[in-house]
Motif scaffolding. Sequence first.
Motif, mmCIF file in Angstrom:
data_model
loop_
_atom_site.group_PDB
_atom_site.id
_atom_site.type_symbol
_atom_site.label_atom_id
_atom_site.label_comp_id
_atom_site.label_asym_id
_atom_site.label_seq_id
_atom_site.Cartn_x
_atom_site.Cartn_y
_atom_site.Cartn_z
ATOM 1 N N CYS A 99 6.569 -14.770 -4.104
ATOM 2 C CA CYS A 99 5.383 -14.436 -4.892
ATOM 3 C C CYS A 99 4.505 -15.871 -5.324
ATOM 4 C CB CYS A 99 5.653 -13.572 -5.888
ATOM 5 S SG CYS A 99 4.109 -12.825 -6.705
ATOM 6 N N ILE B 199 2.517 -12.957 -0.759
ATOM 7 C CA ILE B 199 3.686 -12.986 -0.390
ATOM 8 C C ILE B 199 3.952 -13.555 0.721
ATOM 9 C CG2 ILE B 199 5.447 -11.298 -0.634
ATOM 10 C CD1 ILE B 199 4.029 -11.061 -3.246
ATOM 11 N N PHE C 140 11.254 -13.047 -0.467
ATOM 12 C CA PHE C 140 9.920 -12.768 -0.593
ATOM 13 C C PHE C 140 9.149 -13.729 -1.739
ATOM 14 C CE2 PHE C 140 11.517 -8.672 1.522
ATOM 15 C CZ PHE C 140 11.016 -8.818 2.864
ATOM 16 N N LEU D 74 5.258 -7.504 -5.385
ATOM 17 C CA LEU D 74 6.847 -7.528 -3.933
ATOM 18 C C LEU D 74 6.585 -6.611 -3.339
ATOM 19 C CD1 LEU D 74 8.859 -10.411 -6.708
ATOM 20 C CD2 LEU D 74 8.090 -10.621 -4.039
#
Length: 144
Positions: free
Chosen positions: A53, A5, A51, A91
């Motif tokens: 991934c 992440i 964010f 996440l």
Amino acid sequence: MTWTIRPPRAEDQEMLAEIYLSVRRETFVWVDPGKFYREDFAAHTNGETVFVCAHENGSVAGFLSLWPEDDFIHMLYISPEFQGQGAGTALLHALPEWPQHRYRLKCLVKNRRAKAFYLAHGFHVTGNGTSPEGDYEELSFFPA
């Protein structure tokens, strides 16, 4: 499976926009797909913390966008090829102070798979409303 992440990079933008567009078109089958555009990603995440991934092979699997001022998870989208493999969970776990912090989100009622995901991760229905895409429920995560 190992997930990384990280913040988005400039070179991620096209892939993130593609994930957002394609998953919306595949999932929200009750909405005219012509109402979804590639440019929506940049507009809809403006001012939010995103964010990313990434899969262990470096591929972008999905993203989460957070409106930090309200602890509001605006979006969590995973590319179909990576769904069900833990990317969404990774996440959520990357959120600041997870799981000791309260978060909330809106989930369309017709999006049963997403609702099941959030309920399985400790969210509870705390409200409801209507949006242009249909009825939604507000889901909240409360620290244990």
